[in-house]
Design an enzyme around this catalytic site. Structure first.
Site, PDB file in Angstrom:
ATOM      1  N   CYS A   1      -1.999  -2.557   3.294  1.00 38.82           N
ATOM      2  CA  CYS A   1      -1.492  -1.182   3.379  1.00 38.82           C
ATOM      3  C   CYS A   1      -2.548  -0.112   3.108  1.00 38.82           C
ATOM      4  O   CYS A   1      -2.659   0.858   3.871  1.00 38.82           O
ATOM      5  CB  CYS A   1      -0.366  -0.948   2.378  1.00 38.82           C
ATOM      6  SG  CYS A   1       0.496  -2.394   1.790  1.00 38.82           S
TER       7      CYS A   1
ATOM      8  N   TYR B   1       4.216  -4.557  13.745  1.00 37.27           N
ATOM      9  CA  TYR B   1       3.641  -3.329  13.211  1.00 37.27           C
ATOM     10  C   TYR B   1       2.130  -3.425  12.985  1.00 37.27           C
ATOM     11  O   TYR B   1       1.407  -2.463  13.236  1.00 37.27           O
ATOM     12  CB  TYR B   1       4.407  -2.851  11.967  1.00 37.27           C
ATOM     13  CG  TYR B   1       4.064  -3.521  10.658  1.00 37.27           C
ATOM     14  CD1 TYR B   1       3.135  -2.957   9.796  1.00 37.27           C
ATOM     15  CD2 TYR B   1       4.684  -4.701  10.258  1.00 37.27           C
ATOM     16  CE1 TYR B   1       2.819  -3.557   8.591  1.00 37.27           C
ATOM     17  CE2 TYR B   1       4.381  -5.302   9.056  1.00 37.27           C
ATOM     18  CZ  TYR B   1       3.446  -4.734   8.225  1.00 37.27           C
ATOM     19  OH  TYR B   1       3.140  -5.330   7.028  1.00 37.27           O
TER      20      TYR B   1
ATOM     21  N   GLU C   1      14.675  19.442  10.829  1.00 36.14           N
ATOM     22  CA  GLU C   1      15.941  20.180  10.875  1.00 36.14           C
ATOM     23  C   GLU C   1      16.870  19.611  11.944  1.00 36.14           C
ATOM     24  O   GLU C   1      18.092  19.756  11.877  1.00 36.14           O
ATOM     25  CB  GLU C   1      15.718  21.685  11.077  1.00 36.14           C
ATOM     26  CG  GLU C   1      15.138  22.082  12.409  1.00 36.14           C
ATOM     27  CD  GLU C   1      14.849  23.592  12.494  1.00 36.14           C
ATOM     28  OE1 GLU C   1      15.786  24.378  12.361  1.00 36.14           O
ATOM     29  OE2 GLU C   1      13.665  23.957  12.674  1.00 36.14           O
TER      30      GLU C   1
ATOM     31  N   GLU D   1      -0.416  -0.866  14.755  1.00 32.33           N
ATOM     32  CA  GLU D   1      -1.184   0.043  13.904  1.00 32.33           C
ATOM     33  C   GLU D   1      -2.677  -0.068  14.208  1.00 32.33           C
ATOM     34  O   GLU D   1      -3.375   0.936  14.343  1.00 32.33           O
ATOM     35  CB  GLU D   1      -0.898  -0.252  12.430  1.00 32.33           C
ATOM     36  CG  GLU D   1       0.502   0.195  12.028  1.00 32.33           C
ATOM     37  CD  GLU D   1       0.913  -0.183  10.614  1.00 32.33           C
ATOM     38  OE1 GLU D   1       1.884   0.399  10.125  1.00 32.33           O
ATOM     39  OE2 GLU D   1       0.286  -1.065  10.004  1.00 32.33           O
TER      40      GLU D   1
ATOM     41  N   CYS E   1      -2.129  -5.975  -0.156  1.00 35.39           N
ATOM     42  CA  CYS E   1      -1.855  -4.546   0.043  1.00 35.39           C
ATOM     43  C   CYS E   1      -3.086  -3.698  -0.263  1.00 35.39           C
ATOM     44  O   CYS E   1      -3.484  -2.848   0.535  1.00 35.39           O
ATOM     45  CB  CYS E   1      -0.685  -4.135  -0.846  1.00 35.39           C
ATOM     46  SG  CYS E   1      -0.389  -2.373  -0.822  1.00 35.39           S
TER      47      CYS E   1
ATOM     48  N   LYS F   1      -5.661  -0.011   5.487  1.00 36.59           N
ATOM     49  CA  LYS F   1      -5.080   0.325   6.794  1.00 36.59           C
ATOM     50  C   LYS F   1      -4.762   1.817   6.893  1.00 36.59           C
ATOM     51  O   LYS F   1      -5.134   2.495   7.844  1.00 36.59           O
ATOM     52  CB  LYS F   1      -3.811  -0.520   6.992  1.00 36.59           C
ATOM     53  CG  LYS F   1      -3.118  -0.342   8.283  1.00 36.59           C
ATOM     54  CD  LYS F   1      -1.740   0.220   8.314  1.00 36.59           C
ATOM     55  CE  LYS F   1      -0.826   0.367   7.206  1.00 36.59           C
ATOM     56  NZ  LYS F   1       0.427  -0.360   7.297  1.00 36.59           N
TER      57      LYS F   1
ATOM     58  N   HIS G   1      13.959  25.698   8.470  1.00 32.52           N
ATOM     59  CA  HIS G   1      13.361  26.121   9.731  1.00 32.52           C
ATOM     60  C   HIS G   1      12.007  26.772   9.498  1.00 32.52           C
ATOM     61  O   HIS G   1      11.867  27.504   8.532  1.00 32.52           O
ATOM     62  CB  HIS G   1      14.322  27.116  10.405  1.00 32.52           C
ATOM     63  CG  HIS G   1      13.871  27.542  11.758  1.00 32.52           C
ATOM     64  ND1 HIS G   1      13.909  26.696  12.845  1.00 32.52           N
ATOM     65  CD2 HIS G   1      13.367  28.724  12.189  1.00 32.52           C
ATOM     66  CE1 HIS G   1      13.437  27.348  13.895  1.00 32.52           C
ATOM     67  NE2 HIS G   1      13.101  28.570  13.526  1.00 32.52           N
TER      68      HIS G   1
HETATM   69  C1  LIG Z   1      -2.743  -5.380   7.646  1.00 32.62           C
HETATM   70  C2  LIG Z   1      -1.554  -5.269   6.736  1.00 32.62           C
HETATM   71  C3  LIG Z   1      -0.935  -4.056   6.573  1.00 32.62           C
HETATM   72  C4  LIG Z   1       0.160  -3.934   5.737  1.00 32.62           C
HETATM   73  N1  LIG Z   1       0.747  -2.706   5.611  1.00 32.62           N
HETATM   74  C5  LIG Z   1       1.819  -2.567   4.795  1.00 32.62           C
HETATM   75  C6  LIG Z   1       2.422  -1.286   4.622  1.00 32.62           C
HETATM   76  O1  LIG Z   1       1.995  -0.285   5.216  1.00 32.62           O
HETATM   77  N2  LIG Z   1       3.466  -1.186   3.766  1.00 32.62           N
HETATM   78  C7  LIG Z   1       3.955  -2.266   3.082  1.00 32.62           C
HETATM   79  O2  LIG Z   1       4.890  -2.121   2.298  1.00 32.62           O
HETATM   80  N3  LIG Z   1       3.405  -3.497   3.246  1.00 32.62           N
HETATM   81  C8  LIG Z   1       2.363  -3.672   4.077  1.00 32.62           C
HETATM   82  N4  LIG Z   1       1.786  -4.911   4.218  1.00 32.62           N
HETATM   83  C9  LIG Z   1       2.398  -6.065   3.525  1.00 32.62           C
HETATM   84  C10 LIG Z   1       1.966  -6.126   2.062  1.00 32.62           C
HETATM   85  O3  LIG Z   1       0.563  -6.134   1.992  1.00 32.62           O
HETATM   86  C11 LIG Z   1       2.550  -7.377   1.416  1.00 32.62           C
HETATM   87  O4  LIG Z   1       3.935  -7.408   1.611  1.00 32.62           O
HETATM   88  C12 LIG Z   1       2.262  -7.409  -0.094  1.00 32.62           C
HETATM   89  O5  LIG Z   1       0.891  -7.372  -0.355  1.00 32.62           O
HETATM   90  C13 LIG Z   1       2.880  -8.676  -0.705  1.00 32.62           C
HETATM   91  O6  LIG Z   1       2.552  -8.763  -2.065  1.00 32.62           O
HETATM   92  P1  LIG Z   1       2.513 -10.179  -2.800  1.00 32.62           P
HETATM   93  O7  LIG Z   1       2.301  -9.890  -4.244  1.00 32.62           O
HETATM   94  O8  LIG Z   1       3.686 -10.983  -2.404  1.00 32.62           O
HETATM   95  O9  LIG Z   1       1.259 -10.938  -2.176  1.00 32.62           O
HETATM   96  P2  LIG Z   1      -0.253 -10.507  -1.982  1.00 32.62           P
HETATM   97  O10 LIG Z   1      -0.449  -9.053  -2.144  1.00 32.62           O
HETATM   98  O11 LIG Z   1      -0.679 -11.147  -0.716  1.00 32.62           O
HETATM   99  O12 LIG Z   1      -0.992 -11.190  -3.203  1.00 32.62           O
HETATM  100  C14 LIG Z   1      -1.123 -12.588  -3.306  1.00 32.62           C
HETATM  101  C15 LIG Z   1      -2.426 -12.884  -4.030  1.00 32.62           C
HETATM  102  O13 LIG Z   1      -2.428 -14.239  -4.436  1.00 32.62           O
HETATM  103  C16 LIG Z   1      -3.756 -14.728  -4.323  1.00 32.62           C
HETATM  104  N5  LIG Z   1      -3.643 -16.189  -4.270  1.00 32.62           N
HETATM  105  C17 LIG Z   1      -3.089 -16.951  -3.288  1.00 32.62           C
HETATM  106  N6  LIG Z   1      -3.101 -18.249  -3.655  1.00 32.62           N
HETATM  107  C18 LIG Z   1      -3.660 -18.305  -4.889  1.00 32.62           C
HETATM  108  C19 LIG Z   1      -3.920 -19.366  -5.800  1.00 32.62           C
HETATM  109  N7  LIG Z   1      -3.568 -20.620  -5.531  1.00 32.62           N
HETATM  110  N8  LIG Z   1      -4.530 -19.076  -6.977  1.00 32.62           N
HETATM  111  C20 LIG Z   1      -4.879 -17.797  -7.286  1.00 32.62           C
HETATM  112  N9  LIG Z   1      -4.643 -16.767  -6.465  1.00 32.62           N
HETATM  113  C21 LIG Z   1      -4.019 -17.012  -5.292  1.00 32.62           C
HETATM  114  C22 LIG Z   1      -4.275 -14.089  -3.049  1.00 32.62           C
HETATM  115  O14 LIG Z   1      -5.690 -14.065  -3.036  1.00 32.62           O
HETATM  116  C23 LIG Z   1      -3.662 -12.702  -3.157  1.00 32.62           C
HETATM  117  O15 LIG Z   1      -4.532 -11.796  -3.789  1.00 32.62           O
HETATM  118  C24 LIG Z   1       0.663  -5.069   5.037  1.00 32.62           C
HETATM  119  C25 LIG Z   1       0.043  -6.314   5.206  1.00 32.62           C
HETATM  120  C26 LIG Z   1      -1.054  -6.419   6.037  1.00 32.62           C
HETATM  121  C27 LIG Z   1      -1.704  -7.756   6.207  1.00 32.62           C
END
Ligand SMILES: Cc1cc2nc3c(=O)[nH]c(=O)nc-3n(C[C@H](O)[C@H](O)[C@H](O)COP(=O)(O)OP(=O)(O)OC[C@H]3O[C@@H](n4cnc5c(N)ncnc54)[C@H](O)[C@@H]3O)c2cc1C
Length: 461
Positions: free
Chosen positions: A48, A179, A443, A183, A43, A51, A438
Site C-alpha cells: 500500500c 486492483y 454533492e 494500479e 503494506c 504503491k 457546493h
Molecule cells: C502491491 C500491493 C498493494 C497493496 N495495496 C493495498 C492498499 O492500497 N490497501 C490495503 O488495505 N491493502 C493493500 N495491500 C494488501 C496489504 O498489503 C495486505 O493485506 C497486508 O499487508 C496484510 O497484512 P498481514 O499482516 O496479514 O501480512 P504482511 O503484511 O504480508 O506481513 C507478513 C510478514 O510476515 C513475514 N513472514 C512470513 N513468513 C515468515 C516466517 N516464517 N518467519 C518470520 N517472518 C515471516 C513476511 O516477511 C511479512 O513481513 C496491497 C498489497 C500489495 C502486494
C-alpha cells in the site's frame, strides 16, 4: 506460565502481527515477534505505502497537462525514476524503523529471523534456537502467485520487483485485471511508459460493480492504456534487453518488462502447520480459523492475509487487535467483515463500499439504483476528456443504502467517510435530507432524486 519462554510468539512482523504484538504486550503479556524480511510487512515495504507514493508521482503528468487550461505555462516536464525510487526507499526505511521501535517500546521482543512451528507450542528460529510459547499467532501474510509455469516465467516480475526496477520501462506488459495490476498499469502510464494490460476474463476488476468495471476500462483506454481481455500470456521470450509476450489469441507484444499480478497466495508453506495441528481451509488455501481467528489448534491463532479472508491492511490490523483483546484482554472481540470500504488507486480512482448491483439483486427482492455520470468541473477548463461515475444501490423495501460506488478524483476519500453512513444503515432519505456542499463532485450523492432503475423480483423467483 514458567514452562513457557513467552506468552505469545507472533510469526510475521506485518500489519496484523505488529498490531497484535503491541496490544498483547500492553495487556502485560511477554511477547516475541519474528520477521524474516523487513518489519512493517507487505503494506509498508512493498504494498500500500510505496504503491501510493508511486500513484502520487504518476498523477503529476495529468496535472501538468491540465494546468494549461487554467492559464499556466508549464515547460516540458521531465521525470527521473531514480529520484522517485530513492525518495520512496528513504520513506519506507523510516517507516520500518518506526514499526520496530513502536513494537519494542510496547515491550515486545523483535527477532529478525524466519520462524516455523515444530509443534503446537514450540517455535524454531532460523538460528536453531527454540522458543516455547503459550500462544502462537501466525501472521505470515501472502505472496505473489504467478499461476501456471509457462515457458519463460523466469523473465516475469511481480509487484515486489516493480518497486525496484533499475529504470522506468519504456514499454511494459502487465497480466492481471485486479486492483494491483490496474494500479501499476496507471502508475507506469502516468510516468510515461507505454502500457498493455492482458486479462483472461471479459472485463477487468472482477467482483466490482459492473458499471464501475466498464467505466474504469473506458477511462483507462482514453488515457492510452491498451487493455486486451479474454486472452492470456502463454510464453515469454527474452532477446537481449527486450521481451516478447506470446498471447493465447496468437498475437505477441514486445516490451522492456513483463509483470504478472494475477493473484496472491497465503504464506503457509514450510511453516510446520501440520506438526502443530493447524488445518488449512480447503476453499481458499489459507489457514482455517473461527470467528475469533482461532485455528484448529487450541493455542494457535492466525490473522491477516495468511487466512485469505479479506486481504486488506485495515482488516489484518483489526483482526490482530481483536485477537489480542480476546486472548490477553479478557474480552471477546469478533471482527465484522461486512461493508468494508475499499479503493483502487487507478486513474481515475475507484472507491466502493457495500453491495454491487448484482449482489443486491441476488440478495434483495426490491433494489433501486441511483446513478450519475458527469464531467467533473475541473475538466471544463482543462479540456480533459473524462467523466465521473456515482452510484447508489438502495434496498427498495427498507430504503437503506446498501452500496456506494464512485469512480473519479477523490473517490477513495469519499468512500471512507460514506462507509460510516453505510455501516450506520443510513437510508436514501437520510442522504436526501443532507444538504449538498457546493461546488463539489460529492454533492451528486445527495442530489440524485430519481431512480435510474428499479428491480422488483417476482414472488415466484
Ligand atoms: C502491491 C500491493 C498493494 C497493496 N495495496 C493495498 C492498499 O492500497 N490497501 C490495503 O488495505 N491493502 C493493500 N495491500 C494488501 C496489504 O498489503 C495486505 O493485506 C497486508 O499487508 C496484510 O497484512 P498481514 O499482516 O496479514 O501480512 P504482511 O503484511 O504480508 O506481513 C507478513 C510478514 O510476515 C513475514 N513472514 C512470513 N513468513 C515468515 C516466517 N516464517 N518467519 C518470520 N517472518 C515471516 C513476511 O516477511 C511479512 O513481513 C496491497 C498489497 C500489495 C502486494
Amino acid at each position: 506460565m514458567a514452562e513457557f519462554d513467552t506468552d505469545l510468539f507472533v510469526i510475521g512482523g506485518g500489519s496484523g502481527g505488529v498490531r497484535a504484538a503491541r496490544i498483547a504486550a500492553g495487556y502485560g503479556a511477554r511477547v516475541m515477534i519474528a520477521e524474516e524480511y523487513r518489519m512493517g510487512g507487505t503494506c509498508v515495504i512493498r504494498g500500500c505505502v510505496p504503491k501510493k507514493l508511486l500513484v502520487y508521482a504518476s498523477h503529476f503528468h495529468q496535472e501538468f497537462e491540465d494546468a494549461k487550461g487554467f492559464g499556466w505555462t508549464v515547460p516540458e516536464p521531465t521525470f527521473d525514476w531514480a529520484t522517485l525510487i530513492a525518495n520512496k526507499d528513504k520513506e519506507i526505511a523510516r517507516l520500518e524503523g518506526a514499526y520496530t521501535s513502536t513494537v519494542e517500546k510496547a515491550g515486545a521482543k523483535v527477532v529478525k529471523t524466519r520462524a516455523v512451528l515444530e509443534d503446537a507450542h514450540t517455535v524454531r528460529l532460523a538460528t536453531g534456537e527454540k522458543v516455547r510459547a503459550r500462544y502462537v499467532l501466525v501472521a505470515t501474510g501472502g505472496a505473489p502467485n504467478h499461476g501456471d509455469a509457462i515457458p519463460g516465467i523466469e523473465h516475469v516480475i511481480s509487484s515486489n520487483e516493480a518497486f525496484h526496477l533499475p529504470k522506468l520501462p519504456r514499454r511494459i506488459v502487465i497480466q492481471g485485471g485486479g486492483y494491483i495490476a490496474l494500479e501499476f498499469a496507471c502508475i507506469f502510464a502516468g510516468l510515461g511508459s507505454d502500457v498493455t494490460v492482458i486479462y483472461r476474463g471479459d472485463n477487468i476488476l472482477r467482483g466490482f460493480d459492473d458499471d464501475v468495471r466498464s467505466h474504469v476500462r473506458g477511462e483507462m483506454e482514453k488515457e492510452g492504456i491498451t487493455l486486451l481481455t479474454t486472452c492470456t500470456v502463454t510464453k515469454v521470450d527474452k532477446h537481449g534487453h527486450e521481451f516478447t509476450s506470446h498471447l493465447s489469441n496468437g498475437s505477441s507484444i514486445a516490451s522492456d518488462v513483463v509483470m504478472f499480478a494475477i493473484g496472491r497466495h497465503p504464506n503457509v508453506k514450510g511453516l510446520g502447520l501440520e506438526q502443530a495441528g493447524v488445518a488449512i481451509n480447503p476453499k481458499n488455501g489459507g489457514i482455517a480459523v473461527d470467528a475469533f481467528s482461532k485455528t484448529s489448534a487450541d493455542n494457535i491463532y492466525a490473522i491477516g492475509d495468511v487466512t485469505h479472508r479479506i486481504n486488506l491492511t485495515p482488516v489484518a490490523v483489526r483482526e490482530g487487535h481483536a485477537f489480542a483483546d480476546t486472548v490477553f484482554g479478557k474480552r471477546e472481540v469478533r471482527v465484522d467483515h461486512a461493508d468494508i470500504p475499499t479503493a483502487v488507486f487507478c486513474q481515475p480512482e475507484v472507491g466502493t463500499v457495500g453491495l454491487t448491483e448484482t449482489q443486491a439483486r441476488q440478495a434483495l427482492s426490491h433494489v433501486d439504483i441511483y446513478k450519475a455520470t458527469f464531467r467533473p468541473m475541473k475538466a471544463t477548463l482543462s479540456g480533459r476528456d473524462t467523466r465521473m461515475l456515482m452510484k447508489l444501490v438502495v434496498d427498495g423495501s427498507t430504503d437503506r443504502v446498501v452500496g456506494v460506488h464512485i469512480v473519479g478524483d477523490g473517490a477513495a476519500e469519499m468512500v471512507q467517510v460514506l462507509g460510516i453512513a453505510v455501516k450506520m444503515k443510513a437510508t436514501k432519505a437520510d442522504f436526501d435530507a443532507t444538504m449538498a456542499l457546493h461546488p463539489t463532485a460529492a454533492e451528486e450523492l445527495v442530489t440524485m432524486r430519481t431512480p435510474f432503475a428499479r428491480h422488483v423480483r417476482a414472488a415466484a423467483e
